[in-house]
Design a protein around this motif. Structure first.
Motif, mmCIF file in Angstrom:
data_model
loop_
_atom_site.group_PDB
_atom_site.id
_atom_site.type_symbol
_atom_site.label_atom_id
_atom_site.label_comp_id
_atom_site.label_asym_id
_atom_site.label_seq_id
_atom_site.Cartn_x
_atom_site.Cartn_y
_atom_site.Cartn_z
ATOM 1 N N SER A 1 0.822 -1.213 0.000
ATOM 2 C CA SER A 1 0.000 0.000 0.000
ATOM 3 C C SER A 1 0.854 1.260 0.000
ATOM 4 N N PHE A 2 2.089 1.179 0.521
ATOM 5 C CA PHE A 2 2.981 2.327 0.517
ATOM 6 C C PHE A 2 3.779 2.421 -0.787
ATOM 7 N N VAL A 3 3.835 1.310 -1.506
ATOM 8 C CA VAL A 3 4.622 1.265 -2.740
ATOM 9 C C VAL A 3 3.790 1.713 -3.936
ATOM 10 N N HIS A 4 2.484 1.468 -3.877
ATOM 11 C CA HIS A 4 1.621 1.687 -5.045
ATOM 12 C C HIS A 4 1.738 3.108 -5.599
ATOM 13 N N ASP A 5 1.659 4.123 -4.717
ATOM 14 C CA ASP A 5 1.718 5.523 -5.168
ATOM 15 C C ASP A 5 3.045 6.177 -4.792
ATOM 16 N N LEU A 6 4.054 5.362 -4.598
ATOM 17 C CA LEU A 6 5.328 5.872 -4.099
ATOM 18 C C LEU A 6 5.919 6.954 -4.999
ATOM 19 N N ALA A 7 5.802 6.771 -6.298
ATOM 20 C CA ALA A 7 6.438 7.703 -7.234
ATOM 21 C C ALA A 7 5.782 9.079 -7.233
ATOM 22 N N THR A 8 4.529 9.173 -6.729
ATOM 23 C CA THR A 8 3.800 10.443 -6.804
ATOM 24 C C THR A 8 3.352 10.970 -5.455
ATOM 25 N N ASP A 9 3.418 10.155 -4.418
ATOM 26 C CA ASP A 9 2.897 10.552 -3.110
ATOM 27 C C ASP A 9 4.054 10.793 -2.144
ATOM 28 N N SER A 10 4.228 12.045 -1.738
ATOM 29 C CA SER A 10 5.340 12.368 -0.839
ATOM 30 C C SER A 10 5.147 11.754 0.538
ATOM 31 N N ASN A 11 3.881 11.572 0.950
ATOM 32 C CA ASN A 11 3.632 10.941 2.248
ATOM 33 C C ASN A 11 4.124 9.502 2.248
ATOM 34 N N ASP A 12 3.825 8.766 1.170
ATOM 35 C CA ASP A 12 4.306 7.391 1.073
ATOM 36 C C ASP A 12 5.829 7.351 1.046
ATOM 37 N N GLN A 13 6.425 8.311 0.367
ATOM 38 C CA GLN A 13 7.888 8.359 0.325
ATOM 39 C C GLN A 13 8.466 8.572 1.721
ATOM 40 N N ALA A 14 7.829 9.447 2.498
ATOM 41 C CA ALA A 14 8.305 9.708 3.860
ATOM 42 C C ALA A 14 8.160 8.468 4.734
ATOM 43 N N ILE A 15 7.032 7.763 4.569
ATOM 44 C CA ILE A 15 6.809 6.544 5.359
ATOM 45 C C ILE A 15 7.838 5.487 5.007
ATOM 46 N N VAL A 16 8.069 5.292 3.715
ATOM 47 C CA VAL A 16 9.039 4.276 3.284
ATOM 48 C C VAL A 16 10.431 4.625 3.777
ATOM 49 N N LEU A 17 10.790 5.904 3.683
ATOM 50 C CA LEU A 17 12.115 6.327 4.160
ATOM 51 C C LEU A 17 12.256 6.069 5.660
ATOM 52 N N THR A 18 11.167 6.304 6.399
ATOM 53 C CA THR A 18 11.187 6.060 7.846
ATOM 54 C C THR A 18 11.364 4.579 8.146
ATOM 55 N N ILE A 19 10.649 3.733 7.403
ATOM 56 C CA ILE A 19 10.765 2.288 7.611
ATOM 57 C C ILE A 19 12.185 1.823 7.320
ATOM 58 N N ILE A 20 12.762 2.332 6.241
ATOM 59 C CA ILE A 20 14.135 1.940 5.881
ATOM 60 C C ILE A 20 15.111 2.390 6.959
ATOM 61 N N ALA A 21 14.930 3.626 7.452
ATOM 62 C CA ALA A 21 15.812 4.124 8.510
ATOM 63 C C ALA A 21 15.659 3.294 9.779
ATOM 64 N N MET A 22 14.423 2.923 10.092
ATOM 65 C CA MET A 22 14.186 2.098 11.269
ATOM 66 C C MET A 22 14.855 0.743 11.114
ATOM 67 N N ALA A 23 14.735 0.153 9.924
ATOM 68 C CA ALA A 23 15.360 -1.144 9.678
ATOM 69 C C ALA A 23 16.872 -1.038 9.851
ATOM 70 N N ARG A 24 17.443 0.043 9.329
ATOM 71 C CA ARG A 24 18.892 0.219 9.473
ATOM 72 C C ARG A 24 19.294 0.343 10.935
ATOM 73 N N SER A 25 18.508 1.126 11.700
ATOM 74 C CA SER A 25 18.856 1.324 13.104
ATOM 75 C C SER A 25 18.759 0.031 13.887
ATOM 76 N N LEU A 26 17.862 -0.867 13.445
ATOM 77 C CA LEU A 26 17.720 -2.163 14.117
ATOM 78 C C LEU A 26 18.581 -3.241 13.464
ATOM 79 N N LYS A 27 19.379 -2.808 12.448
ATOM 80 C CA LYS A 27 20.265 -3.723 11.714
ATOM 81 C C LYS A 27 19.467 -4.854 11.060
#
Length: 673
Positions: free
Chosen positions: A599-625
């Protein structure tokens, strides 16, 4: 420059700072900041020790070159409370050290808190008041003023105890706040005092409002004056609203409660149900054994009906051998509400079919049950609802008695189709009609790293049953456990086959495991046994769990995950971001991967909110290794943006639809060529 900026050397010591930083942290760096360890500053200025620890970990990670940057938000020690964001970036051009920038975000945090408060439907027809975390009243609505007689400026800044009637002791309030502390909410009846001194009964609900870190920031209370309903209850007793034989509510009280239930259903959007129950062949028993024996049967039947219901449901006797059951607060979806009604009717049928000991006589009696649902103000009157249930009851009698029928034929057809699908699913499992399909998972170069195994039901005529139709039903009926066991068995077998081929020996196979299956007592042993029996590498088996499982039996979940991790099994958190993930628990789970929901990937290219959520998830994953993978990737634009954001593993139609094992193997062969 409004931001407070400091430059740290390779050891985390302060090398330079701008004027804004020196002004902000003057107290912590009173002896001069040059060479001072930055974490000393954090420990002195951050309100929470956990924030200082997180800052230390983030800064050390960037200094060590393990992370390209670090961001966090924290509260500064002192009063009034102020919030800041911290951004850490390494120095450029190969220089050792980093830049730390602080920006004040107090206004934004306050705005977010205000939005959370406003989200609880503040201007409700019920009285509402909001306090801060210390219990000081911040806001009230007009209904509150109408009930209590106080104007807003007479209560804001004071504590709700000003309304106390004196009728409740300290233990009552201690228990109330203990419940709020453990469950986050309390609801009950309480006596309070109006401005004019009048004491009145009140229905009160209190809910705690927490921020993103689960810290209580406010309390929201809703209250309603129940003086009228209290008086009505007294009237009910005085006017004999109960059947004298069974002590159940009579027709008048039933209609009154049904009228209230209709209004509540229209307000909250939930379905209610009314069941009309008639005892089959009661007249014959009454005529042959006498009215006294018939009365005993009615009393025992009333007790069994009452024992079959939830607290808050109503069973009434209309007269003769006719009973009515009123059920409120059911699902907001018609099919689920119908299924809930059918389950309750089955429980009632079982209870009333048990033999009765009526004096020296042991007798049996069966019921015919007619049921109807009400929702959103339809049917319009209690009499209409009762009439529909009565008609449905006669349909049950005409169908052979000792059964239940819905008034709405379409609903009855739907339940019949559901029961038929359940039976077909059991047969399908026995007859091998299920099959595993495989959807590729790839890295940033498009090279396969594994696949997700997806369950498909193919009927003998070649027709496919959509997973959305049978998976929820399997969950409800418990069939998900044997189905999940079959999937696990097939997955281990497939991994063994892959291991014999150099092209597939390193692939990881992901399977979805439901909460019900994962929480089976012998699940871990079952996985261990299958892996050992098939001789497959457990490190190539990845179990995908959903966020919803984090809310249930968290300690048992962690224990089971650790037991499986010990033998090498991997874990991925599926549909991440769509549910409730407590970060406190998330960091304790022995996960390997987070899966970004489609659901976050579907409009990723056009929705800045989805981009922010995905970036947050990636950052969280990195912080948790943790590794991170995105599902639902259908376009190159989505993939490219995911790669730029830091996600390098993908799954979706861009790389292949779910396919049979031979088709998956053929695709791998083509890729290798």
């Amino acid at each position: 420059m409004p931001d407070q900026v400091a430059v740290l050397d390779a050891h985390g010591a302060i090398a330079a700072a701008n004027h804004a930083w020196r002004a902000q942290f003057a107290g912590a760096a009173a002896g001069g900041y040059g060479g001072l360890d930055y974490m000393t500053i954090c420990g002195q200025t951050m309100a929470a020790a956990g924030d200082a620890e997180a800052a230390y970990a983030g800064i050390q990670s960037v200094l060590a070159g393990c992370a390209p940057g670090f961001q966090m938000e924290y509260a500064m020690a002192g009063s009034p409370q102020r919030w800041f964001s911290m951004a850490v970036t390494p120095l450029a051009y190969g220089c050792q050290g980093l830049v730390v920038a602080h920006s004040e975000i107090t206004e934004r945090r306050q705005a977010e808190a205000d939005l959370r408060v406003a989200a609880i439907a503040f201007e409700s027809p019920e009285g509402m008041l909001v306090t801060n975390a210390d219990g000081v009243i911040m806001r009230v609505n007009q209904a509150f003023c109408a009930i209590t007689g106080y104007a807003p400026d007479e209560v804001v800044g004071r504590c709700p105890s000003m309304l106390s009637s004196g009728r409740h002791d300290a233990a009552f309030y201690k228990d109330m706040w203990a419940t709020i502390g453990s469950k986050g909410a309390w609801e009950g009846e309480i006596w309070n005092r109006r401005k004019n001194g009048e004491v009145y009964p009140e229905r009160l609900s209190i809910a705690a409002v927490a921020d993103g870190a689960d810290r209580v920031t406010h309390y929201v209370a809703s209250l309603s004056d129940i003086t009228v309903s209290k008086a009505a209850n007294d009237e009910i007793k005085s006017l004999a609203f109960f059947d004298p034989l069974t002590r159940l509510p009579n027709r008048r009280l039933l209609l009154d409660r049904l009228r209230q239930a209709l209004a509540a259903s229209a307000a909250n959007g939930r379905y209610g149900a009314l069941m009309f129950i008639d005892l089959d062949n009661f007249k014959t028993l009454n005529d042959t054994l006498g009215h006294n024996i018939g009365d005993l049967l009615l009393q025992q039947a009333a007790g069994r009906l009452h024992g079959s219901l939830r607290q808050g449901d109503t069973v009434a006797r209309l007269g003769g051998d006719e009973f009515v059951v009123l059920v409120e607060g059911m699902s907001g979806h018609v099919r689920e509400a119908a299924a809930q009604t059918e389950t309750l009717a089955g429980k009632i049928l079982a209870a009333l079919n048990e033999p009765y000991q009526l004096g020296i006589h042991e007798c049996r009696s069966t019921p015919s049950i007619g049921a109807t649902l009400f929702h959103d103000g339809r049917p319009g009157t209690p009499e209409d609802v009762l009439k529909q249930a009565d008609i449905a009851m006669y349909q049950a009698k005409q169908s052979g008695r000792n059964g239940m029928r819905f008034f709405d034929q379409g609903m009855q057809d739907s339940l019949s189709a559901r029961a038929r699908l359940e039976g077909e699913m059991r047969l399908a499992l026995e007859r091998g009609q299920f099959e595993l399909y495989f959807q590729p998972q790839v890295d940033q170069h498009g090279c396969p790293t594994g696949a997700e195994a997806l369950l498909r039901w193919i009927r003998p005529d070649g027709q496919s049953v959509p997973p959305s139709s049978f998976i929820p039903l399997a969950e409800e009926t418990g069939l998900i456990v044997p189905l999940g066991r079959w999937v696990l068995e097939q997955a281990c077998s497939r991994l063994h086959a892959w291991q014999s081929d150099a092209a597939t020996s390193g692939l990881v196979l992901a399977i979805n495991v439901s909460a019900r299956q994962f929480q089976q007592p012998g699940f871990c042993g079952e996985v261990h046994e299958m892996v050992k029996r098939h001789g497959c590498n457990p490190a190539c088996l990845k179990i995908e769990l959903t966020e919803g499982m984090l809310l249930e039996n968290i300690e048992e979940t962690i224990s089971s995950m650790r037991a499986l991790k010990e033998i090498g099994v991997r874990f991925s958190l599926d549909d991440f971001g769509t549910g409730y993930s407590s970060l406190q628990y998330l960091k304790r789970l022995p996960l390997d991967q987070l899966k970004i929901d489609k659901s976050f990937v579907h409009d990723l290219a056009t929705d800045s909110n989805d981009q922010a959520i995905v970036l947050t998830i990636i950052a969280m994953a990195r912080s948790l290794k943790l590794d991170v993978i995105a599902e639902g990737v259908e376009t190159e634009a989505q993939r490219a943006l995911l790669e730029r954001l830091g996600c390098h593993r993908y799954q979706g139609y861009l790389f292949g639809r779910p396919m049979t094992a031979p088709a998956f193997q053929a695709q791998l062969t083509r890729k290798a060529a």
